[in-house]
Design an enzyme around this catalytic site. Sequence first.
Site, PDB file in Angstrom:
ATOM      1  N   GLU A 118      -0.046  77.607   1.775  1.00  0.00           N
ATOM      2  CA  GLU A 118       0.823  77.291   2.676  1.00  0.00           C
ATOM      3  C   GLU A 118       0.082  77.101   4.346  1.00  0.00           C
ATOM      4  OE1 GLU A 118       1.529  74.030   1.488  1.00  0.00           O
ATOM      5  OE2 GLU A 118       2.082  72.723   3.812  1.00  0.00           O
ATOM      6  N   ASP A 162       2.331  65.444  -3.054  1.00  0.00           N
ATOM      7  CA  ASP A 162       2.721  67.845  -3.294  1.00  0.00           C
ATOM      8  C   ASP A 162       4.013  67.765  -2.571  1.00  0.00           C
ATOM      9  OD1 ASP A 162       1.817  70.133  -4.493  1.00  0.00           O
ATOM     10  OD2 ASP A 162       1.193  70.845  -2.260  1.00  0.00           O
ATOM     11  N   SER A 163       4.588  69.483  -2.668  1.00  0.00           N
ATOM     12  CA  SER A 163       5.284  69.721  -1.354  1.00  0.00           C
ATOM     13  C   SER A 163       4.719  69.849  -0.178  1.00  0.00           C
ATOM     14  CB  SER A 163       6.418  71.544  -2.019  1.00  0.00           C
ATOM     15  OG  SER A 163       4.621  72.177  -2.576  1.00  0.00           O
ATOM     16  N   CYS A 181       1.432  67.993  -8.123  1.00  0.00           N
ATOM     17  CA  CYS A 181       2.108  69.030  -7.944  1.00  0.00           C
ATOM     18  C   CYS A 181       2.347  69.422  -9.085  1.00  0.00           C
ATOM     19  CB  CYS A 181       3.288  68.926  -6.868  1.00  0.00           C
ATOM     20  SG  CYS A 181       4.345  70.615  -7.090  1.00  0.00           S
ATOM     21  N   ASN A 182       2.402  70.731  -9.603  1.00  0.00           N
ATOM     22  CA  ASN A 182       2.242  71.512 -11.198  1.00  0.00           C
ATOM     23  C   ASN A 182       3.892  71.602 -11.250  1.00  0.00           C
ATOM     24  OD1 ASN A 182       0.017  72.341 -12.804  1.00  0.00           O
ATOM     25  ND2 ASN A 182      -0.559  72.412 -10.913  1.00  0.00           N
ATOM     26  N   CYS A 212      -1.394  75.385 -10.261  1.00  0.00           N
ATOM     27  CA  CYS A 212      -1.036  74.993  -9.068  1.00  0.00           C
ATOM     28  C   CYS A 212      -1.985  73.749  -7.777  1.00  0.00           C
ATOM     29  CB  CYS A 212      -0.537  75.779  -8.414  1.00  0.00           C
ATOM     30  SG  CYS A 212      -0.028  76.026  -6.638  1.00  0.00           S
ATOM     31  N   THR A 213      -1.682  73.113  -7.560  1.00  0.00           N
ATOM     32  CA  THR A 213      -3.003  72.230  -7.160  1.00  0.00           C
ATOM     33  C   THR A 213      -2.523  73.044  -5.064  1.00  0.00           C
ATOM     34  OG1 THR A 213      -0.472  71.508  -6.097  1.00  0.00           O
ATOM     35  CG2 THR A 213      -2.433  69.948  -7.510  1.00  0.00           C
ATOM     36  N   HIS A 214      -1.922  74.252  -5.234  1.00  0.00           N
ATOM     37  CA  HIS A 214      -2.405  74.686  -4.000  1.00  0.00           C
ATOM     38  C   HIS A 214      -3.832  75.721  -4.248  1.00  0.00           C
ATOM     39  CE1 HIS A 214       1.518  73.497  -1.994  1.00  0.00           C
ATOM     40  NE2 HIS A 214       0.948  74.442  -1.262  1.00  0.00           N
TER      41      HIS A 214
END
Length: 275
Positions: free
Chosen positions: A160, A16-17, A79-80, A192-194
């Site tokens: 984040e 992911d980012s 990550c989308n 969004c995986t966050h």
Amino acid sequence: MRKFKPKASDPIGVFDSGVGGLTVAKAIHDLLPSEDLIYFGDTAHMPYGEKSPHAIKSYSERIAGFLMEQPCKLIVIACNSASVTAFKQVQQILPDKDLVINVIDPVIEHMVKEQPFKRIGLIGTKRTVSSAVYKKKFEKANPDITLKSLATPLLAPMVEEGFFNNKISRTVVHSYLSNPHLNNIEAIILACTHYPLIIDEISSYYKGKVKIINSAEIVSQAVKTYLEERHLLNPQTKPSKLRFFVSDYTESFEETAKIFFGGKIKLREKNLFNE
Ligand code: DGL
């Protein structure tokens, strides 16, 4: 490209980012505790949601290449923004296109086959929403479904930075969710995986009236099915190995990773990009 035969004892690669993919890695770890995992958070380039397709493709290819060198038996694009942008490119650089899965297809399949909802909301990054990939996939899978998508670009950087479970995150989340575009939905996809990290804030807004779809759990099920079908479940009985890499060390990443995996994580910085 040389032939590659994945082994059950190989790790699963997840990227992911930033911290978002940890929600997916944790769901995989909970469901499949014998699996070794290698996680890569591209913190140097976070947020992906604001980057050009060209940039996201090149970061994703590089990270997938690194995970393949380990080698990993499966790569999960957790990550989308990268899944909507770079899935095909990543498939192309791997020895076999089946070595990678994205976070979108399992969710579409779940919504179409296992949920009754026809008016579905979605929140995600600008990149995910503007790509319209979810919309196109829903139209193809079930044209009776109406999808209302809203870009919520502040949320991933906020998470984040460690802003979750507090007053600020609740205010920002409630402000986005009160957008009239999302009125009358029956379910909402956290695209969004966050966002599973702010699921409490989202639940406190909807108070049980809208079903919240957490893709981390759905994707972990897809990983299990994938490994079962290919007889690639790790048979080891000793504790699994979890390795974490970031492209740029940040304290907030380490803290969030510890929330998920406890004090046992060892974070390594790895610069894959010659910038
Ligand atoms: N977690 C990522 C996603 O699912 C993106 C956040 C970002 O880097 O913008 O889209």
